[in-house]
Design a protein around this motif. Structure first.
Motif, mmCIF file in Angstrom:
data_model
loop_
_atom_site.group_PDB
_atom_site.id
_atom_site.type_symbol
_atom_site.label_atom_id
_atom_site.label_comp_id
_atom_site.label_asym_id
_atom_site.label_seq_id
_atom_site.Cartn_x
_atom_site.Cartn_y
_atom_site.Cartn_z
ATOM 1 N N VAL A 1 0.851 -1.193 0.000
ATOM 2 C CA VAL A 1 0.000 0.000 0.000
ATOM 3 C C VAL A 1 0.888 1.245 0.000
ATOM 4 O O VAL A 1 2.100 1.154 0.160
ATOM 5 N N ASP A 2 0.240 2.411 -0.188
ATOM 6 C CA ASP A 2 0.988 3.670 -0.140
ATOM 7 C C ASP A 2 1.607 3.855 1.244
ATOM 8 O O ASP A 2 0.996 3.535 2.267
ATOM 9 N N ASN A 3 2.799 4.406 1.231
ATOM 10 C CA ASN A 3 3.531 4.612 2.478
ATOM 11 C C ASN A 3 2.797 5.547 3.437
ATOM 12 O O ASN A 3 2.940 5.457 4.647
ATOM 13 N N ALA A 4 1.992 6.483 2.887
ATOM 14 C CA ALA A 4 1.301 7.469 3.720
ATOM 15 C C ALA A 4 0.027 6.915 4.348
ATOM 16 O O ALA A 4 -0.574 7.559 5.213
ATOM 17 N N LEU A 5 -0.409 5.745 3.918
ATOM 18 C CA LEU A 5 -1.659 5.179 4.435
ATOM 19 C C LEU A 5 -1.491 4.738 5.889
ATOM 20 O O LEU A 5 -0.540 4.034 6.227
ATOM 21 N N GLU B 1 8.093 -1.247 -4.311
ATOM 22 C CA GLU B 1 8.180 -0.001 -5.054
ATOM 23 C C GLU B 1 8.399 1.179 -4.110
ATOM 24 O O GLU B 1 7.872 1.205 -2.995
ATOM 25 N N GLY C 1 7.983 4.565 -2.236
ATOM 26 C CA GLY C 1 6.749 5.227 -1.821
ATOM 27 C C GLY C 1 5.684 4.260 -1.361
ATOM 28 O O GLY C 1 4.552 4.665 -1.057
ATOM 29 N N LYS C 2 6.055 2.967 -1.355
ATOM 30 C CA LYS C 2 5.109 1.940 -0.925
ATOM 31 C C LYS C 2 5.673 1.219 0.311
ATOM 32 O O LYS C 2 6.853 1.327 0.647
ATOM 33 N N LYS C 3 4.819 0.469 0.969
ATOM 34 C CA LYS C 3 5.228 -0.368 2.088
ATOM 35 C C LYS C 3 4.445 -1.653 2.056
ATOM 36 O O LYS C 3 3.304 -1.702 1.567
#
Length: 791
Positions: free
Chosen positions: A710-714, A746, A748-750
Motif C-alpha cells: 500500500v501507499d507509504n502514507a496510508l 516499489e 513510496g510503498k510499504k
C-alpha cells in the motif's frame, strides 16, 4: 509559636510537672511540637569573679587569673579569652565538672602553670553556637551560685504547632488564658496603666481605607536614647522565643508582640512628613522595606504613608527610609488593627513572611490595640527614657461580634455526652466567654480576641476541649447496616487503582492547586481559576490536568537518583464552565493520569536494556480499559510530542490522550529522558460492560498470512478498521505482524503482513471456505485502498 516555659509560668503557674504541662496543652488543641531545655546537661559550673589578671610567663596569648568562686579559696585558672579582665563575673567550671560534649575539667598544668578550673563562654556551656569570648554576667550575680540556677538554664523551650484559627494563642497572654481555663489556675497578667502625657507633640492619623484598617493608634515619644541597652531579662526572653535582639526600641516592640499578641512598629518621627495616612497603594508606587527588598506595589496592598511617600506596608513590615536607627531621638510608635482580609496573602505574594503578617492575617485582638501601645510606651520610657505625647487615634467601624447560640441538646448529640446547664456555664466562665440565657439556650458574644468562634460547633469544640477529649467515652455506633449495591456496570475506583498498581505503577497524591506555568505548558489553559489566598505564592491556580504534578514528581525523584519511575494519580481537575456543575460556573471531572519514565524493564540480564516508549504505555492503557477496546488516532496536544501522541476514544467518544512529553517541556524541566504518559476521564473508565456469553469453538482454527503493498502514507488504523468492518463471519482475528520497506517493494510503498485467524464453532472449515474468505479480504483492500497483493 516558641517561648520559654518560665515566661509562661510568670503569667499562670499550674501545679503540674513539665511533662504534664505539655500533655495538657497538646490535648487541648495547642500541640506542643517541640520541647527542649535551654542548655544541655552539665554540672559544677558556678558564678565566679575574676580578681586579678596577669600574663602567662610562657605564652603571649594566655592569662593567669585569680578567681573567687565563693568556696573560701581563690582559684588560679589559665585563660585565653580576649575579654578576660579583673572585676568581671563569668561562669567558672570547677575541677570535676563535665561540660557538654563529655569534656571533663580537672586540675592540670598549662604551659607549666597550674590551672584549677576553666572560665567559660556561652559556646562551651552549649547555649550559643559561636562566642567571641567569656560569657559576661551581671555585676549583681551572687558569687558561687550555680550557673544553671542563675541563668535559668533548666528552663524548657516549647514550640506550639497552632492551627490557623487560634491566632489568640500567638502570644504568652493568650496561651496563659488557655492554661488558666484548663486548670482553673488564676492568671497574673501585667497591669498596664496609661502613661503620663508630658509633651503636646502629636501626629495626625487619617484612615483613607477604614475597611482595611478600622483602628490606628500612634504617639510621639521625644528624647529617647536609642543606644540604651536592652534589659537582660528582656533579651533573654526574646532569644528563647527565637528572636534575635537588635536594639532597645525594636526589642520592645517584639517583646510586646510576644507578650500581648499585638504587632507594633516604631518610626523615626523626624523622617515623617505631615499626617499619617492609612490607604491602599497607588499605581506605580514602590517601597523599600527593612529587609532591603524593594517592591512594586499593587493596588490591593495596604500602606502606611505620610504626606509624601509610603513608609510601611500595613500589617507586614516597615519601610527602610522611615525606620529608627541608633541615632534616633524622637519616635512615632504605632499600634493598629488591620482586617485579616486586607493582609492575607500579601507578604507571600512578594516571597516573604513576617511575624506581623502571620498574626494580622489570622486576626489580632482589636480590643487590645490601645493597651499594647501603652505597654510599649511604658517600656520605652523605662529603658530608653524620653517624654510621651498624647495618643492620636483613627477609629472606624470595628468588626461586629455576632451572637452565637448554643443548644445543650446539640452538645449532647455531637459529643455523645450530656452536660448540665451549670457545667456549660462553668466552662464558659473559665473561658471568659460572656453569655446570657434564652430559654434552654446559651447566647454567647465572643470576645474581641476570639476570631474563631462564629458558629455553634465552635462553642461545642470549646466545651470538648475543656472537658477533655480523653474524658469523652468511646461508644461503638449501633445501627442497622447493609452493604451498598455494586452493579456489574461499574468498577470501583479501588479496582482501577489496583490494575495500575499491578502494572508496576505507584500512586501519588499532589495538590489540586498548581503553578501557573504548568497550566500554560501542559494544558494551554487560557481560563485559569485563580486562588484568592494560595498557601504558597507559586501554587496560585487550580489544575486542569494532572500532568504537572507527575512531572514535578519525576524531577524530585531524579534528584534522589531514581532512574526508573512508574507513577499515577487520580483526582479532580477544574474548568470554568457556563453550564456549571455542583459548583455554579465550574466543572470538576475526575481524571486518571499515569506516567512512565526510564528503562522499560528493571535492570536484568534476560533482555537488552531499552527505554520505555509509546507502545509500552499504550499497552498499560489498553489493559486498564480491558475488556473494552479503545481506538487511537493521531492527535496534537500541547503537552505531548507532535509526532508521538494520540487521542483515545471509546465507543466513538474521546476519553483522553496518550503520548510522549513534548521535547520543549523535557528541556525546560531538565529531564534527561522523555516520559510517556496518558490521561483519561475516570468516569468512563469505571464504567464496565456486562459479560455476554460467547460459545468457545471446539474446532481447529485455520491461520493464513497475507502481505499487501500500500501507499507509504496510508495509516494502519484505516486498514485495520476497514478489514474488521468487512471481514467474513468465519474470521476471528486480524493482526499485523510485519512491516517491510526496501528491495522488492516499489518506492513510496510499504508491505504490510497480516495474520488471519479463521474458525467456526460448528464445523471444521473447508479449503474452499478459507480461500473464499481470504479472497474477500484481498478484494476489499484492492478496492478500498488500491492495495496490491505481494507474492
Amino acid at each position: 509559636m516558641k517561648f520559654s516555659e518560665s515566661w509562661l509560668r510568670s503569667f499562670v503557674d499550674p501545679a503540674c510537672s513539665g511533662d504534664e504541662f505539655t500533655h495538657l496543652l497538646t490535648m487541648a488543641g495547642l500541640e506542643v511540637e517541640e520541647e527542649e531545655t535551654v542548655a544541655p546537661a552539665f554540672d559544677r559550673v558556678v558564678v565566679g569573679q575574676v580578681l586579678e589578671v596577669g600574663k602567662h610567663p610562657d605564652a603571649d596569648r594566655l592569662n593567669v587569673c585569680r578567681v573567687d568562686v565563693g568556696c573560701g579559696e581563690v582559684l588560679q585558672i589559665v585563660c585565653g579569652a580576649p575579654n578576660a579582665a579583673a572585676g568581671i563575673k563569668v561562669p567558672c567550671a570547677l575541677p570535676g565538672a563535665e561540660l557538654p560534649g563529655g569534656f571533663r575539667i580537672k586540675v592540670a598544668k598549662v604551659r607549666g602553670v597550674e590551672s584549677s578550673g576553666m572560665l567559660c563562654s556561652a559556646k562551651e556551656l552549649g547555649i550559643a553556637e559561636e562566642a567571641a569570648g567569656l560569657l559576661l554576667l551581671n555585676s549583681a550575680a551572687p558569687i558561687g551560685e550555680d550557673i544553671r540556677r542563675h541563668l535559668d538554664l533548666d528552663d524548657r523551650l516549647l514550640t506550639l504547632k497552632l492551627t490557623p484559627n487560634r491566632a489568640d494563642c500567638l502570644s504568652l497572654e493568650g496561651v496563659a488564658r488557655e492554661v488558666a481555663a484548663l486548670t482553673g489556675t488564676p492568671t497574673r497578667f501585667t497591669e498596664v496603666a496609661e502613661v503620663e502625657v508630658t509633651i503636646p507633640t502629636t501626629r495626625a492619623v487619617v484612615l483613607d481605607a477604614p475597611e482595611a484598617c478600622p483602628r490606628y493608634c500612634g504617639r510621639v515619644i521625644a528624647g529617647v536614647d536609642a543606644n540604651a541597652a536592652t534589659p537582660l531579662w528582656m533579651s533573654r526572653r526574646l532569644e528563647r522565643s527565637g528572636i534575635r535582639p537588635i536594639s532597645a526600641l525594636v526589642d520592645i516592640t517584639n517583646y510586646v508582640m510576644l507578650e500581648l499578641g499585638q504587632p507594633l512598629h516604631v518610626f523615626d518621627n523626624t523622617r515623617l512628613e505631615g499626617a499619617i495616612h492609612v490607604r491602599m497603594a497607588r499605581a506605580g508606587e514602590k517601597i523599600k522595606l527593612l529587609n532591603e527588598q524593594t517592591l512594586d506595589l499593587q493596588d490591593d496592598v495596604l500602606l502606611i504613608a505620610d504626606e509624601r511617600r509610603p513608609v510601611a506596608m500595613g500589617g507586614i513590615m516597615g519601610g527602610e527610609e522611615s525606620g529608627v536607627t541608633l541615632a534616633s531621638t524622637e519616635v512615632f510608635l504605632e499600634s493598629a488593627f488591620f482586617a485579616p482580609t486586607a493582609i492575607a496573602g500579601r507578604a507571600r505574594r512578594y516571597s516573604f513572611v513576617s511575624d506581623a503578617s502571620h498574626r494580622f492575617e489570622r486576626g489580632v485582638d482589636f480590643g487590645g490595640t490601645r493597651r499594647a501601645l501603652e505597654r510599649a510606651t511604658g517600656l520605652v520610657l523605662e529603658v530608653c527614657g524620653g517624654q510621651a505625647g498624647p495618643v492620636s487615634e483613627g477609629l472606624a467601624k470595628l468588626p461586629e461580634r455576632k451572637e452565637v447560640r448554643l443548644r445543650p441538646a446539640r452538645v449532647a448529640k455531637v459529643l455523645g455526652v450530656a452536660f448540665s446547664d451549670e457545667r456549660i456555664g462553668e466552662l464558659f466562665a473559665r473561658l471568659d466567654l460572656p453569655f446570657t440565657r434564652d430559654g434552654d439556650d446559651f447566647i454567647v458574644i465572643p470576645p474581641s480576641y476570639r476570631f474563631d468562634l462564629e458558629i455553634e460547633e465552635d462553642l461545642i469544640e470549646e466545651i470538648a476541649r475543656l472537658h477533655g477529649y480523653e474524658n469523652i467515652p468511646s461508644v461503638a455506633p449501633q445501627a442497622l447496616m447493609s452493604m451498598l449495591p455494586q452493579t456489574e456496570r461499574a468498577r470501583p475506583l479501588a479496582r482501577v487503582r489496583q490494575i495500575l498498581a499491578d502494572s508496576g505503577y505507584q500512586e501519588v497524591v499532589n495538590f489540586a492547586f498548581v503553578e501557573e506555568g504548568w497550566e500554560r505548558d501542559f494544558a494551554d489553559n487560557g481560563q485559569l481559576i485563580r486562588l484568592a489566598n494560595p498557601i504558597a505564592s507559586q501554587l496560585s491556580v487550580m489544575r486542569s490536568t494532572l500532568i504537572g504534578g507527575l512531572i514535578a514528581n519525576v524531577a524530585t525523584n531524579l534528584k534522589r537518583r531514581q532512574s526508573r519511575m512508574r507513577l499515577f494519580e487520580t483526582g479532580r481537575c477544574f474548568f470554568r464552565d457556563a453550564q456549571g456543575g455542583p459548583v455554579a460556573g465550574f466543572r470538576q471531572p475526575w481524571r486518571v493520569t499515569a506516567l512512565a519514565y526510564g528503562p522499560a524493564l528493571p535492570e536484568q540480564w534476560g533482555c537488552p536494556a531499552r527505554n520505555v516508549d509509546f507502545f509500552d504505555v499504550k499497552a498499560d492503557l489498553e489493559l486498564l480499559l480491558a475488556p473494552r477496546v479503545a481506538s487511537f488516532e493521531k492527535a496534537v496536544h500541547p503537552a505531548l510530542h507532535p509526532g508521538r501522541s494520540a487521542s483515545v476514544s471509546l465507543d466513538g467518544k474521546p476519553i483522553g490522550f496518550v503520548g510522549e512529553l513534548h521535547p520543549q517541556w523535557q528541556q525546560k524541566y531538565e529531564l534527561p529522558l522523555a516520559p510517556v504518559l496518558f490521561e483519561l476521564d475516570l468516569d468512563v473508565i469505571v464504567m464496565a460492560t456486562l459479560p455476554q456469553y460467547a460459545e468457545v469453538s471446539r474446532q481447529p482454527p485455520v491461520i493464513r498470512d497475507m502481505a499487501m503493498v500500500v501507499d507509504n502514507a496510508l495509516e494502519l488504523k484505516q486498514l485495520v478498521d476497514g478489514l474488521a468492518a468487512n471481514r467474513p463471519a468465519i474470521v476471528r482475528d486480524i493482526s499485523l505482524f510485519d512491516v517491510y520497506v526496501g528491495r522488492g517493494v516499489e518506492a513510496g510503498k510499504k508491505s504490510l503482513a497480516f495474520r488471519i485467524v479463521m474458525q467456526d464453532t460448528q464445523k471444521t472449515l473447508q479449503e474452499v471456505e478459507v480461500d473464499a474468505a481470504m479472497q474477500q479480504l484481498v478484494a476489499y483492500l484492492q478496492k478500498a485502498f488500491a492495495a496490491q497483493r505481494r507474492v
